[in-house]
Design a protein around this motif. Structure first.
Motif, PDB file in Angstrom:
ATOM      1  N   SER A 185       0.831  -1.215   0.000  1.00 18.01           N
ATOM      2  CA  SER A 185       0.000   0.000   0.000  1.00 18.01           C
ATOM      3  C   SER A 185       0.860   1.258   0.000  1.00 18.01           C
ATOM      4  CB  SER A 185      -0.915   0.002   1.235  1.00 18.01           C
ATOM      5  OG  SER A 185      -1.795  -1.099   1.199  1.00 18.01           O
ATOM      6  N   ALA A 186       1.967   1.239   0.772  1.00 16.55           N
ATOM      7  CA  ALA A 186       2.861   2.396   0.811  1.00 16.55           C
ATOM      8  C   ALA A 186       3.511   2.623  -0.542  1.00 16.55           C
ATOM      9  CB  ALA A 186       3.924   2.193   1.889  1.00 16.55           C
ATOM     10  N   ALA A 187       3.823   1.534  -1.249  1.00 15.32           N
ATOM     11  CA  ALA A 187       4.419   1.685  -2.576  1.00 15.32           C
ATOM     12  C   ALA A 187       3.435   2.330  -3.544  1.00 15.32           C
ATOM     13  CB  ALA A 187       4.865   0.313  -3.092  1.00 15.32           C
ATOM     14  N   VAL A 188       2.165   1.928  -3.463  1.00 13.10           N
ATOM     15  CA  VAL A 188       1.141   2.539  -4.326  1.00 13.10           C
ATOM     16  C   VAL A 188       0.993   4.028  -3.994  1.00 13.10           C
ATOM     17  CG1 VAL A 188      -1.320   2.545  -4.886  1.00 13.10           C
ATOM     18  CG2 VAL A 188      -0.088   0.379  -4.673  1.00 13.10           C
ATOM     19  N   GLY A 193       3.928   6.039  -5.277  1.00 11.93           N
ATOM     20  CA  GLY A 193       3.850   6.228  -6.730  1.00 11.93           C
ATOM     21  C   GLY A 193       2.825   7.278  -7.114  1.00 11.93           C
ATOM     22  N   GLN A 194       1.686   7.248  -6.461  1.00 11.27           N
ATOM     23  CA  GLN A 194       0.653   8.250  -6.752  1.00 11.27           C
ATOM     24  C   GLN A 194       1.102   9.655  -6.359  1.00 11.27           C
ATOM     25  OE1 GLN A 194      -2.558   6.596  -4.475  1.00 11.27           O
ATOM     26  NE2 GLN A 194      -3.296   5.283  -6.159  1.00 11.27           N
ATOM     27  N   ALA A 195       1.784   9.771  -5.196  1.00 15.59           N
ATOM     28  CA  ALA A 195       2.257  11.095  -4.764  1.00 15.59           C
ATOM     29  C   ALA A 195       3.296  11.631  -5.736  1.00 15.59           C
ATOM     30  CB  ALA A 195       2.845  10.992  -3.350  1.00 15.59           C
ATOM     31  N   GLY A 196       4.139  10.751  -6.285  1.00 16.21           N
ATOM     32  CA  GLY A 196       5.147  11.191  -7.247  1.00 16.21           C
ATOM     33  C   GLY A 196       4.515  11.726  -8.518  1.00 16.21           C
ATOM     34  N   LYS A 197       3.495  11.032  -9.007  1.00 18.05           N
ATOM     35  CA  LYS A 197       2.820  11.491 -10.221  1.00 18.05           C
ATOM     36  C   LYS A 197       2.123  12.840  -9.992  1.00 18.05           C
ATOM     37  CE  LYS A 197       1.925   6.896 -12.184  1.00 18.05           C
ATOM     38  NZ  LYS A 197       0.868   5.921 -12.574  1.00 18.05           N
ATOM     39  N   LEU A 198       1.441  12.965  -8.860  1.00 18.74           N
ATOM     40  CA  LEU A 198       0.756  14.222  -8.570  1.00 18.74           C
ATOM     41  C   LEU A 198       1.742  15.379  -8.466  1.00 18.74           C
ATOM     42  CD1 LEU A 198      -1.848  12.997  -5.896  1.00 18.74           C
ATOM     43  CD2 LEU A 198      -2.323  13.723  -8.264  1.00 18.74           C
ATOM     44  N   PHE A 199       2.903  15.109  -7.860  1.00 18.25           N
ATOM     45  CA  PHE A 199       3.881  16.185  -7.721  1.00 18.25           C
ATOM     46  C   PHE A 199       4.468  16.591  -9.070  1.00 18.25           C
ATOM     47  CE2 PHE A 199       8.304  17.531  -7.061  1.00 18.25           C
ATOM     48  CZ  PHE A 199       8.085  18.669  -6.294  1.00 18.25           C
ATOM     49  N   ARG A 200       4.773  15.588  -9.908  1.00 19.43           N
ATOM     50  CA  ARG A 200       5.368  15.904 -11.208  1.00 19.43           C
ATOM     51  C   ARG A 200       4.405  16.698 -12.098  1.00 19.43           C
ATOM     52  NH1 ARG A 200       7.436  10.692 -10.500  1.00 19.43           N
ATOM     53  NH2 ARG A 200       5.780   9.774 -11.771  1.00 19.43           N
ATOM     54  N   ALA A 229       4.979  10.461   1.773  1.00 21.49           N
ATOM     55  CA  ALA A 229       4.682   9.159   1.166  1.00 21.49           C
ATOM     56  C   ALA A 229       5.949   8.328   1.017  1.00 21.49           C
ATOM     57  CB  ALA A 229       4.016   9.360  -0.190  1.00 21.49           C
ATOM     58  N   GLN A 230       7.044   8.966   0.616  1.00 25.56           N
ATOM     59  CA  GLN A 230       8.297   8.230   0.472  1.00 25.56           C
ATOM     60  C   GLN A 230       8.850   7.801   1.837  1.00 25.56           C
ATOM     61  OE1 GLN A 230      10.994  10.580  -1.866  1.00 25.56           O
ATOM     62  NE2 GLN A 230      10.105   9.866  -3.793  1.00 25.56           N
ATOM     63  N   ARG A 231       8.661   8.653   2.843  1.00 23.31           N
ATOM     64  CA  ARG A 231       9.098   8.286   4.191  1.00 23.31           C
ATOM     65  C   ARG A 231       8.309   7.070   4.684  1.00 23.31           C
ATOM     66  NH1 ARG A 231       7.831  12.611   6.387  1.00 23.31           N
ATOM     67  NH2 ARG A 231       9.732  13.766   5.900  1.00 23.31           N
ATOM     68  N   SER A 232       7.029   7.042   4.400  1.00 21.77           N
ATOM     69  CA  SER A 232       6.200   5.900   4.798  1.00 21.77           C
ATOM     70  C   SER A 232       6.630   4.641   4.046  1.00 21.77           C
ATOM     71  CB  SER A 232       4.725   6.198   4.525  1.00 21.77           C
ATOM     72  OG  SER A 232       4.288   7.302   5.292  1.00 21.77           O
ATOM     73  N   LEU A 233       6.967   4.810   2.755  1.00 22.95           N
ATOM     74  CA  LEU A 233       7.418   3.646   1.986  1.00 22.95           C
ATOM     75  C   LEU A 233       8.736   3.111   2.529  1.00 22.95           C
ATOM     76  CD1 LEU A 233       7.270   1.695  -0.377  1.00 22.95           C
ATOM     77  CD2 LEU A 233       8.309   3.466  -1.831  1.00 22.95           C
ATOM     78  N   ALA A 234       9.652   4.006   2.844  1.00 23.31           N
ATOM     79  CA  ALA A 234      10.946   3.565   3.375  1.00 23.31           C
ATOM     80  C   ALA A 234      10.755   2.814   4.693  1.00 23.31           C
ATOM     81  CB  ALA A 234      11.863   4.775   3.581  1.00 23.31           C
ATOM     82  N   SER A 235       9.879   3.342   5.544  1.00 21.10           N
ATOM     83  CA  SER A 235       9.626   2.675   6.821  1.00 21.10           C
ATOM     84  C   SER A 235       8.965   1.313   6.608  1.00 21.10           C
ATOM     85  CB  SER A 235       8.738   3.562   7.691  1.00 21.10           C
ATOM     86  OG  SER A 235       8.410   2.917   8.895  1.00 21.10           O
ATOM     87  N   ALA A 236       8.005   1.261   5.668  1.00 27.28           N
ATOM     88  CA  ALA A 236       7.304   0.000   5.402  1.00 27.28           C
ATOM     89  C   ALA A 236       8.239  -1.033   4.795  1.00 27.28           C
ATOM     90  CB  ALA A 236       6.113   0.253   4.478  1.00 27.28           C
ATOM     91  N   GLU A 237       9.111  -0.603   3.894  1.00 24.73           N
ATOM     92  CA  GLU A 237      10.078  -1.519   3.285  1.00 24.73           C
ATOM     93  C   GLU A 237      11.005  -2.107   4.350  1.00 24.73           C
ATOM     94  OE1 GLU A 237      10.459  -2.747   0.395  1.00 24.73           O
ATOM     95  OE2 GLU A 237       9.633  -1.431  -1.148  1.00 24.73           O
TER      96      GLU A 237
END
Length: 455
Positions: free
Chosen positions: A396-399, A402-409, A421-429
Protein backbone atom coordinates in the motif's frame (compact mmCIF):
# COMPACT_ATOMS: atom_id res chain seq x y z
CA UNK A 1 28.37 -65.82 52.03
CA UNK A 2 25.05 -66.11 53.82
CA UNK A 3 25.33 -62.50 54.98
CA UNK A 4 26.37 -61.26 51.55
CA UNK A 5 24.45 -63.19 48.92
CA UNK A 6 20.89 -62.30 49.90
CA UNK A 7 20.32 -60.17 46.79
CA UNK A 8 21.86 -57.43 44.69
CA UNK A 9 22.01 -54.32 46.84
CA UNK A 10 19.77 -51.40 45.99
CA UNK A 11 16.68 -51.03 43.77
CA UNK A 12 16.66 -51.97 40.10
CA UNK A 13 16.24 -48.89 37.93
CA UNK A 14 12.87 -48.21 36.35
CA UNK A 15 11.85 -45.02 34.56
CA UNK A 16 9.96 -42.62 36.84
CA UNK A 17 6.25 -43.34 37.11
CA UNK A 18 3.56 -40.65 37.19
CA UNK A 19 6.05 -38.07 35.94
CA UNK A 20 5.45 -35.13 33.64
CA UNK A 21 6.82 -36.95 30.59
CA UNK A 22 4.08 -39.61 30.69
CA UNK A 23 1.18 -37.20 31.17
CA UNK A 24 -1.27 -37.15 28.22
CA UNK A 25 -1.06 -33.36 28.03
CA UNK A 26 2.71 -33.58 27.56
CA UNK A 27 2.58 -36.25 24.85
CA UNK A 28 -0.21 -34.80 22.72
CA UNK A 29 -0.27 -32.19 19.99
CA UNK A 30 1.24 -28.77 20.60
CA UNK A 31 -1.21 -26.02 21.49
CA UNK A 32 0.63 -23.43 19.41
CA UNK A 33 1.04 -25.54 16.25
CA UNK A 34 -2.04 -24.10 14.57
CA UNK A 35 -2.45 -22.89 11.04
CA UNK A 36 -0.98 -23.83 7.70
CA UNK A 37 2.56 -22.83 8.68
CA UNK A 38 2.88 -26.06 10.74
CA UNK A 39 2.50 -29.74 9.94
CA UNK A 40 2.19 -32.77 12.22
CA UNK A 41 4.99 -34.61 10.38
CA UNK A 42 7.95 -35.71 12.47
CA UNK A 43 10.96 -33.43 12.47
CA UNK A 44 13.77 -34.89 10.32
CA UNK A 45 17.15 -35.54 11.95
CA UNK A 46 18.94 -32.99 9.76
CA UNK A 47 16.34 -30.23 9.74
CA UNK A 48 18.59 -27.67 8.05
CA UNK A 49 18.26 -29.64 4.81
CA UNK A 50 14.63 -28.51 4.65
CA UNK A 51 15.96 -25.18 3.34
CA UNK A 52 17.45 -26.96 0.32
CA UNK A 53 20.55 -24.76 0.57
CA UNK A 54 23.79 -26.66 -0.19
CA UNK A 55 25.89 -23.86 1.27
CA UNK A 56 24.05 -24.07 4.61
CA UNK A 57 24.34 -27.87 4.58
CA UNK A 58 28.09 -27.62 4.09
CA UNK A 59 28.55 -25.10 6.88
CA UNK A 60 26.62 -27.20 9.40
CA UNK A 61 28.54 -30.35 8.49
CA UNK A 62 31.85 -28.48 8.89
CA UNK A 63 30.77 -27.10 12.27
CA UNK A 64 29.79 -30.56 13.54
CA UNK A 65 33.31 -31.74 12.75
CA UNK A 66 35.53 -28.78 13.62
CA UNK A 67 33.71 -26.95 16.44
CA UNK A 68 35.98 -26.63 19.48
CA UNK A 69 33.20 -27.13 22.03
CA UNK A 70 32.14 -30.33 20.27
CA UNK A 71 35.71 -31.62 20.35
CA UNK A 72 35.77 -31.00 24.09
CA UNK A 73 32.43 -32.81 24.47
CA UNK A 74 33.82 -35.76 22.51
CA UNK A 75 36.80 -35.85 24.88
CA UNK A 76 34.38 -35.95 27.82
CA UNK A 77 32.65 -38.94 26.21
CA UNK A 78 35.99 -40.70 25.79
CA UNK A 79 36.78 -40.03 29.46
CA UNK A 80 33.42 -41.55 30.46
CA UNK A 81 34.29 -44.62 28.35
CA UNK A 82 37.52 -44.96 30.31
CA UNK A 83 35.67 -44.68 33.64
CA UNK A 84 33.34 -47.47 32.51
CA UNK A 85 36.29 -49.68 31.59
CA UNK A 86 37.76 -49.02 35.02
CA UNK A 87 34.50 -50.09 36.68
CA UNK A 88 34.33 -53.24 34.53
CA UNK A 89 37.90 -54.07 35.50
CA UNK A 90 36.66 -54.47 39.07
CA UNK A 91 35.30 -57.89 38.03
CA UNK A 92 38.69 -59.21 36.95
CA UNK A 93 41.46 -60.90 38.90
CA UNK A 94 43.78 -58.45 40.60
CA UNK A 95 47.43 -59.36 41.10
CA UNK A 96 50.32 -57.96 43.09
CA UNK A 97 54.04 -58.71 42.88
CA UNK A 98 56.31 -57.77 45.77
CA UNK A 99 59.97 -58.16 46.58
CA UNK A 100 62.48 -56.82 49.07
CA UNK A 101 65.82 -57.41 50.73
CA UNK A 102 67.01 -56.66 54.27
CA UNK A 103 70.33 -56.43 56.05
CA UNK A 104 70.02 -57.12 59.78
CA UNK A 105 72.60 -57.08 62.52
CA UNK A 106 71.58 -58.00 66.05
CA UNK A 107 72.07 -55.10 68.45
CA UNK A 108 74.35 -55.33 71.43
CA UNK A 109 76.70 -57.87 69.81
CA UNK A 110 80.23 -57.56 68.70
CA UNK A 111 79.62 -59.29 65.45
CA UNK A 112 80.95 -57.44 62.49
CA UNK A 113 78.96 -56.43 59.47
CA UNK A 114 77.34 -57.41 57.16
CA UNK A 115 75.11 -59.37 59.52
CA UNK A 116 72.19 -61.42 58.13
CA UNK A 117 70.92 -60.76 54.58
CA UNK A 118 67.25 -61.65 54.14
CA UNK A 119 64.81 -61.58 51.27
CA UNK A 120 61.05 -61.59 50.69
CA UNK A 121 59.48 -62.40 47.30
CA UNK A 122 55.75 -62.81 46.78
CA UNK A 123 52.96 -63.06 44.22
CA UNK A 124 49.32 -62.67 45.24
CA UNK A 125 46.04 -62.75 43.33
CA UNK A 126 42.41 -62.29 44.28
CA UNK A 127 39.04 -62.45 42.55
CA UNK A 128 35.95 -60.55 43.78
CA UNK A 129 32.84 -62.68 44.19
CA UNK A 130 30.58 -59.57 44.13
CA UNK A 131 27.90 -61.50 45.98
CA UNK A 132 25.97 -58.36 46.91
CA UNK A 133 26.30 -56.71 43.49
CA UNK A 134 28.44 -53.76 44.48
CA UNK A 135 30.59 -54.01 41.37
CA UNK A 136 27.55 -54.67 39.22
CA UNK A 137 25.90 -51.49 40.48
CA UNK A 138 29.11 -49.51 39.93
CA UNK A 139 29.18 -50.69 36.31
CA UNK A 140 25.51 -49.72 35.90
CA UNK A 141 26.28 -46.26 37.28
CA UNK A 142 29.25 -45.77 34.95
CA UNK A 143 27.20 -46.97 31.98
CA UNK A 144 24.43 -44.49 32.76
CA UNK A 145 27.00 -41.70 33.23
CA UNK A 146 28.47 -42.51 29.81
CA UNK A 147 25.04 -42.41 28.19
CA UNK A 148 24.31 -39.10 29.92
CA UNK A 149 27.59 -37.71 28.60
CA UNK A 150 26.71 -38.87 25.08
CA UNK A 151 23.34 -37.11 25.42
CA UNK A 152 25.10 -33.93 26.55
CA UNK A 153 27.32 -34.11 23.47
CA UNK A 154 24.28 -34.62 21.25
CA UNK A 155 22.55 -31.60 22.78
CA UNK A 156 25.62 -29.53 22.05
CA UNK A 157 25.46 -30.76 18.44
CA UNK A 158 21.86 -29.55 18.28
CA UNK A 159 22.94 -26.15 19.61
CA UNK A 160 25.91 -25.88 17.24
CA UNK A 161 23.74 -26.73 14.22
CA UNK A 162 21.19 -24.10 15.23
CA UNK A 163 23.85 -21.48 15.94
CA UNK A 164 25.45 -22.12 12.54
CA UNK A 165 22.11 -21.77 10.76
CA UNK A 166 21.39 -18.57 12.67
CA UNK A 167 24.78 -17.06 11.85
CA UNK A 168 24.38 -17.96 8.18
CA UNK A 169 20.89 -16.46 8.15
CA UNK A 170 22.25 -13.33 9.83
CA UNK A 171 24.78 -12.83 7.03
CA UNK A 172 22.17 -13.41 4.32
CA UNK A 173 19.64 -11.22 6.15
CA UNK A 174 22.11 -8.36 6.53
CA UNK A 175 22.86 -8.40 2.80
CA UNK A 176 19.15 -8.69 2.00
CA UNK A 177 18.26 -5.76 4.27
CA UNK A 178 21.17 -3.80 2.84
CA UNK A 179 19.84 -4.30 -0.67
CA UNK A 180 16.30 -3.28 0.34
CA UNK A 181 17.50 -0.11 2.07
CA UNK A 182 19.77 0.76 -0.85
CA UNK A 183 16.72 0.58 -3.11
CA UNK A 184 14.93 3.02 -0.81
CA UNK A 185 17.93 5.35 -0.87
CA UNK A 186 18.04 5.09 -4.65
CA UNK A 187 14.37 6.06 -4.90
CA UNK A 188 14.91 9.02 -2.61
CA UNK A 189 17.93 10.12 -4.65
CA UNK A 190 15.74 10.12 -7.74
CA UNK A 191 13.31 12.42 -5.91
CA UNK A 192 16.24 14.61 -4.84
CA UNK A 193 17.46 14.87 -8.45
CA UNK A 194 13.97 15.71 -9.68
CA UNK A 195 13.56 18.33 -6.96
CA UNK A 196 16.89 19.88 -7.94
CA UNK A 197 15.83 20.12 -11.58
CA UNK A 198 12.52 21.74 -10.59
CA UNK A 199 14.35 24.23 -8.38
CA UNK A 200 16.73 25.15 -11.16
CA UNK A 201 13.73 25.53 -13.50
CA UNK A 202 11.99 27.89 -11.11
CA UNK A 203 9.25 25.42 -10.08
CA UNK A 204 10.62 24.55 -6.65
CA UNK A 205 12.29 26.04 -3.61
CA UNK A 206 15.61 25.53 -1.86
CA UNK A 207 13.64 24.31 1.13
CA UNK A 208 12.26 21.44 -0.96
CA UNK A 209 15.78 20.46 -2.01
CA UNK A 210 17.11 20.53 1.56
CA UNK A 211 14.22 18.36 2.80
CA UNK A 212 14.83 15.83 0.02
CA UNK A 213 18.54 15.81 0.85
CA UNK A 214 17.76 15.19 4.54
CA UNK A 215 15.56 12.21 3.65
CA UNK A 216 18.37 10.66 1.60
CA UNK A 217 20.92 11.15 4.36
CA UNK A 218 18.59 9.69 7.01
CA UNK A 219 18.02 6.51 5.01
CA UNK A 220 21.69 6.17 4.04
CA UNK A 221 22.64 6.35 7.72
CA UNK A 222 21.05 2.92 8.24
CA UNK A 223 23.36 1.15 5.78
CA UNK A 224 26.49 0.82 7.98
CA UNK A 225 24.47 -1.01 10.65
CA UNK A 226 23.58 -3.77 8.18
CA UNK A 227 27.18 -4.03 7.04
CA UNK A 228 28.23 -4.46 10.67
CA UNK A 229 25.59 -7.17 11.19
CA UNK A 230 26.94 -9.04 8.18
CA UNK A 231 30.50 -8.94 9.48
CA UNK A 232 29.44 -10.00 12.97
CA UNK A 233 27.66 -12.99 11.46
CA UNK A 234 30.75 -13.93 9.47
CA UNK A 235 32.95 -13.76 12.58
CA UNK A 236 30.47 -15.94 14.47
CA UNK A 237 30.52 -18.48 11.65
CA UNK A 238 34.31 -18.56 11.82
CA UNK A 239 34.22 -19.32 15.56
CA UNK A 240 31.61 -22.06 15.08
CA UNK A 241 33.79 -23.62 12.37
CA UNK A 242 36.83 -23.60 14.66
CA UNK A 243 38.62 -20.81 12.78
CA UNK A 244 40.05 -17.42 13.80
CA UNK A 245 37.89 -14.41 12.82
CA UNK A 246 40.20 -13.41 9.96
CA UNK A 247 39.56 -16.81 8.35
CA UNK A 248 35.78 -16.40 8.08
CA UNK A 249 34.12 -18.24 5.15
CA UNK A 250 34.52 -15.86 2.21
CA UNK A 251 32.05 -17.84 0.10
CA UNK A 252 29.21 -16.75 2.41
CA UNK A 253 30.06 -13.05 2.35
CA UNK A 254 27.91 -12.29 -0.69
CA UNK A 255 24.83 -14.32 0.34
CA UNK A 256 21.81 -12.07 -0.21
CA UNK A 257 18.90 -14.57 -0.38
CA UNK A 258 17.14 -15.53 2.82
CA UNK A 259 16.85 -19.28 3.54
CA UNK A 260 13.31 -20.37 2.69
CA UNK A 261 11.51 -23.51 3.81
CA UNK A 262 10.09 -25.67 1.07
CA UNK A 263 6.80 -26.16 2.92
CA UNK A 264 5.12 -26.10 6.30
CA UNK A 265 7.32 -26.46 9.37
CA UNK A 266 7.18 -30.08 10.67
CA UNK A 267 6.82 -30.21 14.46
CA UNK A 268 5.39 -33.63 15.35
CA UNK A 269 3.95 -33.89 18.88
CA UNK A 270 5.01 -33.77 22.51
CA UNK A 271 5.85 -37.48 22.66
CA UNK A 272 8.26 -37.05 19.76
CA UNK A 273 9.83 -34.04 21.43
CA UNK A 274 10.40 -35.97 24.68
CA UNK A 275 12.01 -38.86 22.81
CA UNK A 276 14.12 -36.58 20.65
CA UNK A 277 15.59 -33.95 22.96
CA UNK A 278 19.04 -34.99 24.20
CA UNK A 279 18.81 -32.95 27.41
CA UNK A 280 15.74 -34.97 28.44
CA UNK A 281 17.63 -38.17 27.70
CA UNK A 282 20.56 -36.86 29.74
CA UNK A 283 18.29 -36.13 32.71
CA UNK A 284 16.75 -39.62 32.52
CA UNK A 285 20.16 -41.28 32.38
CA UNK A 286 21.21 -39.23 35.41
CA UNK A 287 18.37 -40.81 37.39
CA UNK A 288 19.58 -44.26 36.30
CA UNK A 289 23.14 -43.48 37.37
CA UNK A 290 22.10 -42.11 40.76
CA UNK A 291 19.86 -45.15 41.34
CA UNK A 292 22.80 -47.46 40.67
CA UNK A 293 24.99 -45.43 43.05
CA UNK A 294 22.33 -45.92 45.71
CA UNK A 295 22.93 -49.65 45.27
CA UNK A 296 26.67 -49.12 45.65
CA UNK A 297 26.09 -47.31 48.93
CA UNK A 298 23.71 -50.03 50.19
CA UNK A 299 26.24 -52.75 49.35
CA UNK A 300 28.48 -51.39 52.09
CA UNK A 301 25.98 -52.79 54.61
CA UNK A 302 27.23 -56.27 53.72
CA UNK A 303 30.67 -57.90 53.75
CA UNK A 304 32.81 -57.79 50.63
CA UNK A 305 34.20 -61.27 49.82
CA UNK A 306 37.16 -62.08 47.59
CA UNK A 307 38.88 -65.37 46.88
CA UNK A 308 42.60 -64.81 47.26
CA UNK A 309 45.82 -66.74 47.10
CA UNK A 310 49.52 -66.02 47.39
CA UNK A 311 52.86 -67.74 46.97
CA UNK A 312 56.11 -66.42 48.37
CA UNK A 313 59.69 -67.03 49.31
CA UNK A 314 61.20 -65.47 52.41
CA UNK A 315 64.00 -65.97 54.90
CA UNK A 316 67.76 -65.63 55.11
CA UNK A 317 69.56 -65.54 51.80
CA UNK A 318 71.26 -68.88 52.41
CA UNK A 319 67.84 -70.63 52.50
CA UNK A 320 66.90 -69.40 48.97
CA UNK A 321 65.68 -72.38 46.96
CA UNK A 322 64.99 -74.61 49.92
CA UNK A 323 61.56 -75.91 50.71
CA UNK A 324 61.46 -74.17 54.05
CA UNK A 325 61.47 -70.76 52.33
CA UNK A 326 58.26 -71.43 50.35
CA UNK A 327 54.90 -70.27 51.64
CA UNK A 328 51.47 -70.73 50.01
CA UNK A 329 48.06 -69.44 51.11
CA UNK A 330 44.56 -69.77 49.67
CA UNK A 331 41.21 -68.73 51.06
CA UNK A 332 38.46 -66.09 51.24
CA UNK A 333 39.23 -62.49 52.09
CA UNK A 334 36.44 -60.71 53.90
CA UNK A 335 36.14 -56.99 54.59
CA UNK A 336 33.21 -55.35 56.35
CA UNK A 337 32.63 -51.86 57.67
CA UNK A 338 30.24 -53.21 60.32
CA UNK A 339 31.43 -50.89 63.10
CA UNK A 340 30.73 -47.88 60.86
CA UNK A 341 27.11 -48.64 60.00
CA UNK A 342 25.89 -45.12 60.96
CA UNK A 343 28.31 -43.73 58.39
CA UNK A 344 27.04 -46.18 55.77
CA UNK A 345 23.42 -45.32 56.59
CA UNK A 346 24.22 -41.63 56.15
CA UNK A 347 25.76 -42.31 52.74
CA UNK A 348 22.67 -44.30 51.73
CA UNK A 349 20.46 -41.37 52.75
CA UNK A 350 22.61 -39.01 50.68
CA UNK A 351 22.40 -41.29 47.64
CA UNK A 352 18.62 -41.66 47.99
CA UNK A 353 18.23 -37.87 48.24
CA UNK A 354 20.25 -37.49 45.04
CA UNK A 355 17.88 -39.91 43.29
CA UNK A 356 14.86 -37.88 44.38
CA UNK A 357 16.57 -34.69 43.26
CA UNK A 358 17.37 -36.21 39.85
CA UNK A 359 13.72 -37.20 39.41
CA UNK A 360 12.65 -33.63 40.18
CA UNK A 361 15.28 -32.30 37.76
CA UNK A 362 13.98 -34.66 35.07
CA UNK A 363 10.46 -33.25 35.44
CA UNK A 364 11.88 -29.71 35.32
CA UNK A 365 13.81 -30.45 32.12
CA UNK A 366 10.71 -31.92 30.44
CA UNK A 367 8.57 -28.94 31.46
CA UNK A 368 11.19 -26.49 30.20
CA UNK A 369 11.49 -28.33 26.89
CA UNK A 370 7.72 -28.23 26.36
CA UNK A 371 7.61 -24.55 27.34
CA UNK A 372 10.41 -23.68 24.94
CA UNK A 373 8.70 -25.52 22.09
CA UNK A 374 5.30 -23.93 22.69
CA UNK A 375 6.88 -20.47 23.07
CA UNK A 376 8.93 -20.80 19.89
CA UNK A 377 5.94 -22.00 17.86
CA UNK A 378 3.63 -19.32 19.22
CA UNK A 379 6.22 -16.64 18.44
CA UNK A 380 6.69 -17.99 14.91
CA UNK A 381 2.93 -18.17 14.29
CA UNK A 382 2.34 -14.59 15.44
CA UNK A 383 5.39 -13.27 13.58
CA UNK A 384 4.07 -14.95 10.42
CA UNK A 385 0.82 -13.01 10.78
CA UNK A 386 2.77 -9.83 11.49
CA UNK A 387 4.99 -10.32 8.43
CA UNK A 388 1.93 -10.78 6.22
CA UNK A 389 0.38 -7.58 7.55
CA UNK A 390 3.62 -5.64 7.06
CA UNK A 391 3.87 -6.96 3.51
CA UNK A 392 0.39 -5.61 2.79
CA UNK A 393 1.36 -2.30 4.36
CA UNK A 394 4.49 -2.16 2.20
CA UNK A 395 2.44 -2.76 -0.95
CA UNK A 396 0.00 0.00 0.00
CA UNK A 397 2.86 2.40 0.81
CA UNK A 398 4.42 1.68 -2.58
CA UNK A 399 1.14 2.54 -4.33
CA UNK A 400 0.80 5.75 -2.27
CA UNK A 401 4.37 6.80 -3.03
CA UNK A 402 3.85 6.23 -6.73
CA UNK A 403 0.65 8.25 -6.75
CA UNK A 404 2.26 11.09 -4.76
CA UNK A 405 5.15 11.19 -7.25
CA UNK A 406 2.82 11.49 -10.22
CA UNK A 407 0.76 14.22 -8.57
CA UNK A 408 3.88 16.18 -7.72
CA UNK A 409 5.37 15.90 -11.21
CA UNK A 410 2.16 17.15 -12.78
CA UNK A 411 1.86 20.01 -10.31
CA UNK A 412 -1.24 18.63 -8.60
CA UNK A 413 0.44 17.69 -5.32
CA UNK A 414 2.75 19.43 -2.88
CA UNK A 415 6.29 18.33 -2.13
CA UNK A 416 5.60 17.70 1.55
CA UNK A 417 3.02 15.05 0.64
CA UNK A 418 5.55 13.37 -1.66
CA UNK A 419 8.22 13.29 1.07
CA UNK A 420 5.74 11.93 3.57
CA UNK A 421 4.68 9.16 1.17
CA UNK A 422 8.30 8.23 0.47
CA UNK A 423 9.10 8.29 4.19
CA UNK A 424 6.20 5.90 4.80
CA UNK A 425 7.42 3.65 1.99
CA UNK A 426 10.95 3.56 3.38
CA UNK A 427 9.63 2.68 6.82
CA UNK A 428 7.30 0.00 5.40
CA UNK A 429 10.08 -1.52 3.29
CA UNK A 430 12.42 -1.71 6.27
CA UNK A 431 9.75 -3.17 8.54
CA UNK A 432 8.70 -5.82 6.00
CA UNK A 433 12.32 -6.83 5.40
CA UNK A 434 12.99 -7.07 9.14
CA UNK A 435 9.87 -9.21 9.57
CA UNK A 436 11.00 -11.63 6.85
CA UNK A 437 14.42 -11.84 8.53
CA UNK A 438 12.79 -12.51 11.90
CA UNK A 439 10.79 -15.41 10.46
CA UNK A 440 14.00 -17.26 9.57
CA UNK A 441 15.34 -16.76 13.09
CA UNK A 442 12.00 -17.95 14.50
CA UNK A 443 12.16 -21.10 12.40
CA UNK A 444 15.61 -21.94 13.71
CA UNK A 445 14.36 -21.31 17.26
CA UNK A 446 11.54 -23.82 16.70
CA UNK A 447 13.96 -26.43 15.35
CA UNK A 448 16.26 -25.90 18.33
CA UNK A 449 13.40 -26.18 20.83
CA UNK A 450 12.21 -29.40 19.18
CA UNK A 451 15.68 -30.90 19.66
CA UNK A 452 16.29 -31.52 15.97
CA UNK A 453 19.75 -32.12 14.62
CA UNK A 454 20.77 -35.52 15.96
CA UNK A 455 19.07 -38.87 16.36
Amino acid sequence: MALTACSTAGPDYRPPEHDVATAPAAQGSFQSAQGTVFSNADLPDHWWRLYNDPQLDGLVEQALIANADLRRAEANVNAAHAVLREAEAGRSVSTALSGGATLARPSGTAESLPGVVGYDLGLSASYPLDLNGRIRRAIEASTADLEAMVAARDYLRVSVAAATARAYAQVCAANYSLAVNRQVVGLQRQTLDATGRLFRGGRGTAFDVSRAQAAVEASAANLPAFEAQRQVGLYLLAALLGRPPADYPREVEGCAVLPVLGGALPVGDGAGLIRRRPDIRQAERTIAGDTARLGVAMADLYPQVRIGGSVGLSGPLETLGSGTALGISLGPILSWSFPNRPVVRARIAQADARVQGSIASFDAVVLEALRQAETAMETYRRDTQRAAALERARASAAVSAGQAGKLFRFGRGDFLSLLDAQRSLASAEAAAAAARVQLVQDQVAVFLALGGGWR
